[in-house]
Design a protein around this motif. Sequence first.
Motif, PDB file in Angstrom:
ATOM      1  N   PRO A 190       0.817  -1.229   0.000  1.00  0.00           N
ATOM      2  CA  PRO A 190       0.000   0.000   0.000  1.00  0.00           C
ATOM      3  C   PRO A 190       0.844   1.270   0.000  1.00  0.00           C
ATOM      4  N   GLY A 191       1.932   1.266   0.755  1.00  0.00           N
ATOM      5  CA  GLY A 191       2.803   2.433   0.779  1.00  0.00           C
ATOM      6  C   GLY A 191       3.483   2.672  -0.548  1.00  0.00           C
ATOM      7  N   ILE A 192       3.934   1.602  -1.186  1.00  0.00           N
ATOM      8  CA  ILE A 192       4.597   1.726  -2.480  1.00  0.00           C
ATOM      9  C   ILE A 192       3.621   2.225  -3.537  1.00  0.00           C
ATOM     10  N   VAL A 193       2.403   1.673  -3.531  1.00  0.00           N
ATOM     11  CA  VAL A 193       1.392   2.111  -4.495  1.00  0.00           C
ATOM     12  C   VAL A 193       1.066   3.586  -4.286  1.00  0.00           C
ATOM     13  N   THR A 194       0.935   3.992  -3.022  1.00  0.00           N
ATOM     14  CA  THR A 194       0.660   5.399  -2.722  1.00  0.00           C
ATOM     15  C   THR A 194       1.811   6.285  -3.187  1.00  0.00           C
ATOM     16  N   ALA A 195       3.038   5.827  -2.962  1.00  0.00           N
ATOM     17  CA  ALA A 195       4.206   6.600  -3.377  1.00  0.00           C
ATOM     18  C   ALA A 195       4.221   6.822  -4.882  1.00  0.00           C
ATOM     19  N   VAL A 196       3.996   5.759  -5.632  1.00  0.00           N
ATOM     20  CA  VAL A 196       4.011   5.868  -7.096  1.00  0.00           C
ATOM     21  C   VAL A 196       2.858   6.740  -7.578  1.00  0.00           C
ATOM     22  N   ALA A 197       1.684   6.569  -6.958  1.00  0.00           N
ATOM     23  CA  ALA A 197       0.518   7.357  -7.365  1.00  0.00           C
ATOM     24  C   ALA A 197       0.745   8.846  -7.126  1.00  0.00           C
ATOM     25  N   LEU A 198       1.312   9.187  -5.960  1.00  0.00           N
ATOM     26  CA  LEU A 198       1.586  10.592  -5.664  1.00  0.00           C
ATOM     27  C   LEU A 198       2.606  11.166  -6.641  1.00  0.00           C
ATOM     28  N   PHE A 199       3.632  10.379  -6.941  1.00  0.00           N
ATOM     29  CA  PHE A 199       4.643  10.848  -7.882  1.00  0.00           C
ATOM     30  C   PHE A 199       4.029  11.101  -9.260  1.00  0.00           C
ATOM     31  N   LEU A 200       3.225  10.145  -9.742  1.00  0.00           N
ATOM     32  CA  LEU A 200       2.624  10.282 -11.072  1.00  0.00           C
ATOM     33  C   LEU A 200       1.614  11.424 -11.130  1.00  0.00           C
ATOM     34  N   LEU A 201       1.073  11.806  -9.989  1.00  0.00           N
ATOM     35  CA  LEU A 201       0.147  12.936  -9.935  1.00  0.00           C
ATOM     36  C   LEU A 201       0.887  14.266  -9.842  1.00  0.00           C
ATOM     37  N   LEU A 202       1.881  14.339  -8.940  1.00  0.00           N
ATOM     38  CA  LEU A 202       2.495  15.625  -8.620  1.00  0.00           C
ATOM     39  C   LEU A 202       3.593  16.037  -9.593  1.00  0.00           C
ATOM     40  N   GLU A 203       4.493  15.146  -9.938  1.00  0.00           N
ATOM     41  CA  GLU A 203       5.641  15.570 -10.749  1.00  0.00           C
ATOM     42  C   GLU A 203       5.241  15.993 -12.160  1.00  0.00           C
ATOM     43  N   PRO A 204       4.382  15.250 -12.866  1.00  0.00           N
ATOM     44  CA  PRO A 204       3.944  15.761 -14.177  1.00  0.00           C
ATOM     45  C   PRO A 204       3.249  17.114 -14.078  1.00  0.00           C
ATOM     46  N   ALA A 205       2.487  17.311 -12.992  1.00  0.00           N
ATOM     47  CA  ALA A 205       1.829  18.611 -12.807  1.00  0.00           C
ATOM     48  C   ALA A 205       2.854  19.721 -12.644  1.00  0.00           C
TER      49      ALA A 205
END
Length: 255
Positions: A6-21
Motif C-alpha cells: 500500500p505504501g509503495i502504491v501510494t508513493a508511485v501514485a503521488l509521484f505520477l500525480l504531482l511531478e507531471p503537474a
Amino acid sequence: MHSEIPGIVTAVALFLLLEPAVIFLNFAPWFLNPNHPTPPRPERFFQASIHSFLAMVVTGAILTTFFSGIDYAHTPLIDWYGYNNICIVFDTKPSTYISPVYWFFVGYLLVRYAIEDTKRVVQLTGIGPAVKAISYAANVILVLVAAFFSLCLAIGPGDNMIAHTVPFVALVLAFPFVFVMHCLQCEERSNWYVTAVTAFVVLSLLNAAFISIALITHAHLPVSIAQTVDILWLLFAIPAPFLMPPPKLTSAGAA
C-alpha cells in the motif's frame, strides 16, 4: 514485502500525480507552443526544481506519517542534533523508494538551470571576466552538489550519519552563492534583495557550522538555537529562486 505494497502504491501514485503537474505548470507555454518565440529563462528551471522538491517533501511527509511507523521522538536525527529536520520525511520506507525518483527531476532541473545560466553569463556585457569566472564556478559547484546530494538518499542516517549529512552541508554552503552571483550580475538589484542574500549567506554559514559541530563532536548545540537557524535557512532557500532578479541582456530576453 506484502505489508509495504500500500505504501509503495501510494508513493508511485503521488509521484505520477504531482511531478507531471509540476513540469507542465512550469513549462506550459512551451508544451502548448513548441515554437514559442523565447526560451525559458534559467530562473524558471530553478523554480521548477523547487516545486519538484516541494512535491517530494509532500509525498515523503504523507508516506512517513501513514506508512513508516516511525517514532518521531526517537530517530537518528534526534540522537545527533536534538531535533528532526526536513530530511526526516526521506529517511524511512516507503519514502526511500520514491525519493530518489523525485530527486532525478530536482537534480536535473538544477543542472539545467546551471547550464542555461552559464550560457547567459557568457553573453553578459556589463560584468567583468572575474565575475564571469566566479559565476561559472558557482554553477559548476551547484551541479556537483546536486549530483552528490543523491548520497543523502542512498545512505540512511542509521547507516552512516556523516556520509548521509556531508552532501547536505555542501548544499547548504553552495546554495546561497548562486544568489550572491546574481547580485553581482544584476545592475538593477534592490537594497532589500542584497540584504536578504547577505542574511541567507550568514544563515547558511551558521547552519553548516552547527551541523558540522554535531557531526564532529556528537554533541549538538541547544535545540532552540540550531533548529531556529535550520528552519530560517529553509524559509530563505525555498522562496529565493522566485525572487532573484534575472540579469538583463542587451538582446531580447527569455520568458
